[in-house]
Structure formats: structure tokens, C-alpha cells
Write an enzyme that holds these catalytic residues in place. Sequence first.
Site, mmCIF file in Angstrom:
data_model
loop_
_atom_site.group_PDB
_atom_site.id
_atom_site.type_symbol
_atom_site.label_atom_id
_atom_site.label_comp_id
_atom_site.label_asym_id
_atom_site.label_seq_id
_atom_site.Cartn_x
_atom_site.Cartn_y
_atom_site.Cartn_z
ATOM 1 N N ASP A 9 0.857 -1.204 0.000
ATOM 2 C CA ASP A 9 0.000 0.000 0.000
ATOM 3 C C ASP A 9 0.890 1.250 0.000
ATOM 4 O OD1 ASP A 9 -0.793 0.665 3.507
ATOM 5 O OD2 ASP A 9 0.951 -0.367 2.644
ATOM 6 N N ASP A 14 6.773 1.284 2.000
ATOM 7 C CA ASP A 14 6.521 0.303 0.932
ATOM 8 C C ASP A 14 7.399 0.631 -0.278
ATOM 9 O OD1 ASP A 14 3.869 1.110 2.375
ATOM 10 O OD2 ASP A 14 3.464 -0.922 1.668
ATOM 11 N N ASN A 38 -2.333 3.019 3.357
ATOM 12 C CA ASN A 38 -1.733 4.299 3.784
ATOM 13 C C ASN A 38 -2.485 5.484 3.177
ATOM 14 O OD1 ASN A 38 0.430 3.424 5.441
ATOM 15 N ND2 ASN A 38 1.494 2.735 3.588
ATOM 16 N N THR A 125 2.975 -5.999 2.631
ATOM 17 C CA THR A 125 3.410 -4.850 3.441
ATOM 18 C C THR A 125 2.284 -3.840 3.672
ATOM 19 O OG1 THR A 125 4.150 -3.568 1.526
ATOM 20 C CG2 THR A 125 5.768 -5.054 2.551
ATOM 21 N N PHE A 167 -1.017 -0.546 12.267
ATOM 22 C CA PHE A 167 -1.885 -0.039 11.201
ATOM 23 C C PHE A 167 -2.347 -1.122 10.218
ATOM 24 C CE2 PHE A 167 -3.870 2.874 8.430
ATOM 25 C CZ PHE A 167 -3.623 2.422 7.148
ATOM 26 N N ASN A 168 -1.443 -1.949 9.685
ATOM 27 C CA ASN A 168 -1.835 -2.901 8.630
ATOM 28 C C ASN A 168 -2.925 -3.856 9.118
ATOM 29 O OD1 ASN A 168 -0.113 -1.873 6.727
ATOM 30 N ND2 ASN A 168 1.536 -3.311 7.189
ATOM 31 N N HIS A 241 9.880 -0.275 8.643
ATOM 32 C CA HIS A 241 8.851 -1.319 8.654
ATOM 33 C C HIS A 241 8.943 -2.225 7.421
ATOM 34 C CE1 HIS A 241 6.858 0.581 12.062
ATOM 35 N NE2 HIS A 241 6.571 1.680 11.376
ATOM 36 N N ASP A 242 8.456 -1.755 6.291
ATOM 37 C CA ASP A 242 8.270 -2.621 5.124
ATOM 38 C C ASP A 242 9.562 -3.113 4.482
ATOM 39 O OD1 ASP A 242 5.306 -0.792 4.048
ATOM 40 O OD2 ASP A 242 5.608 -2.307 5.594
HETATM 41 O O1 RIB Z 1 2.428 0.012 10.797
HETATM 42 C C1 RIB Z 1 3.336 0.174 9.731
HETATM 43 C C2 RIB Z 1 2.730 -0.319 8.458
HETATM 44 O O2 RIB Z 1 1.561 0.444 8.148
HETATM 45 C C3 RIB Z 1 3.660 -0.136 7.250
HETATM 46 O O3 RIB Z 1 3.409 -1.150 6.329
HETATM 47 C C4 RIB Z 1 3.251 1.192 6.699
HETATM 48 O O4 RIB Z 1 3.518 1.308 5.304
HETATM 49 C C5 RIB Z 1 1.764 1.157 6.925
HETATM 50 O O5 RIB Z 1 1.184 0.432 5.851
HETATM 51 CA CA CA Z 2 2.800 -0.529 4.035
#
Ligand code: RIB
Ligand code: CA
Length: 308
Positions: A9, A14, A38, A125, A167-168, A241-242
Amino acid sequence: MKRVLIDCDPGLDDAVALLAAFGARTLDVCAITTVAGNVKGPQTEINARIIRDVAGVDTRVPVCAGAPRPLLRDPVTAEDFHGSTGLGDLPFPAPKQPLSDMHAVNMIIETCRAAEAEPLILIITGPMTNVALALTMAPEIADGIAEIVLMGGADSEGGNITPFSEFNVFADPHAAAAVFGCGLPIRCLSLDVTHTVRATPARVDLIRAVATPQATVAADLLHASCKLEFSANGSRDAPLHDPSTVIAVARPDLFEGRRAYVDVVTEPGEQFGRTIPRFEAAGPVLWYEQADSDGVFDVLARLLGEFK
Ligand code: RIB
Ligand code: CA
């Protein structure tokens, strides 16, 4: 050579993950599928196409747009951490190459069906909506998936979008529950590990010093991520993160964790979207908890240098 399909996303991190994957000589990216997360769905596919252009990759690697919204819950986005464009409002030109006319879910199904002889690695991701739909529509595609490597969830670290939820998973907890419960081998990069891998100024400089056009863009994306992270929550060094999913595929030795079964809270309430790992040796999910963060950035720099 490891064949990978990346469902994402984009999103600043990403985008760095995509550049690392496109640069890696040991990874064969067979398709990119995008999902609302996102930013809204149409923007995530535009951003994926922009990054495909930056990587100098043509439409032999299709970008397919996927689910425009979560399975059940109301949509949420994360512009605070990614800017209104999803790429930190950086001045990228419009994508030059077209979007595939195949829906992301159908691309995941067709690609995994064709991979039975040599199962691929599915990297996720973003919110897991596309993959949950694909596994529901065509459960037999599991035979074409060697493993899922995903960024999502949180346990000891607590959430980044609510006190409990990452979040994801928060963006589509029902999809996350379907994926965590699908029985395939999963390696999970939750906040428990990604929060230990931070883009400090020295590490952003390390990436910028690689000096390929792609590394320069990656450094710009990381710098934008750090600025937005600071304005959103006062932290100067954005978690990686990703990109950590791609590094974990390229160099699993840089990460350590415990096997677990992972439950997702889907009932409404303050813990909605929380992931609860139950650590048991028979668990299908390798829940990463430690990373060699210097090693991760060294490998990221190397992958971004392989565009030379
Ligand atoms: O919490 C972090 C994740 O949420 C990452 O993948 C960021 O790109 C958002 O999608
Ligand atoms: Ca992401």
C-alpha cells in the site's frame, strides 16, 4: 533466485521496500499488487507505478490494483505518516507505464496457481485484504506459496495506530485473521522488531552515499518518513517497517524470533485489531523479535547499489 510477489500500500516505506526488492539480484519480482491502506486505493497503484519507473523496470512486472476498501470495517488511511500523496509529497513525475488491467486478487490467484512447481514467496506490506480474498476465492493457491513474509501486528511493543493495534492489521483485522489463520508458513515482522530497526540520520546518509539514482530516491523517501514520523509522534528516527520484509527474505539470518499461533481481535472495542501471539513450537508463524539493525541497513544499501 527467489520469486516474490509483493502486495503493498505505497506508502513511503513500501516504496523503499519495492526499490530494495527490484534492486536485489537474488530476488525475481514477478508482480506488484496494491491495496488501499496508507492512502486510498487509486493512489497506492499510482505510487507503485512511479516506483517501478524509478527502478527502471518495465511492464513485464505488472502493477495490479486491488481491493479499494477493507473486507468489513470502515476504511482508514495514514496520511499523517505518508503525506497526502503517500510518497511524502515528494515531487515525482506521473507514472509513465500503465496499470495492468488484471485485478490484484486475480493476479495473486493466477500467479500462485502457476507457481505450483516452484512455489513463490508472498510479501505483504499493507492491509491483507487482497491476500485474504485470494485465499478465500481459491484456497488451492496455497500450493503455489512457499511462505508469506509480512509486516504487521504488534505484541510487546504495543500499537502505532491505537495503543493495541498496528496499522496494517487495524486497517483490516478480518483479513489479517484470515491470513494468520491460513496455515501457510508465515514470517511476521511486527512492530516488536521493526521498532528496533530505525532510520537514523547516519543510516539515511549511508543509503544516500550508495549514489545510484534508486538509492538517492530511497534516501529521500526515508528522510521524508523521518520528518513525518517526528511531526506525527515526536520520534526522529522512522522505523524501517516494510523494507525489513525484503531484507528478511534476502537475509533471514539477520532476524530472530519464536514460533507462534497469532490471533487477531476482531470484536469492536479498544483492542480491535490487536494481534495476540501464542508462542508454541508448532505455531505456523515465526514472530520476529530481534534484528541486527546495522546489518539490515548494510544489506539495504547493498541491494540499492545493485542497480549499477
Ligand atoms: O504500521 C506500519 C505499516 O503500516 C507499514 O506497512 C506502513 O507502510 C503502513 O502500511
Ligand atoms: Ca505498508
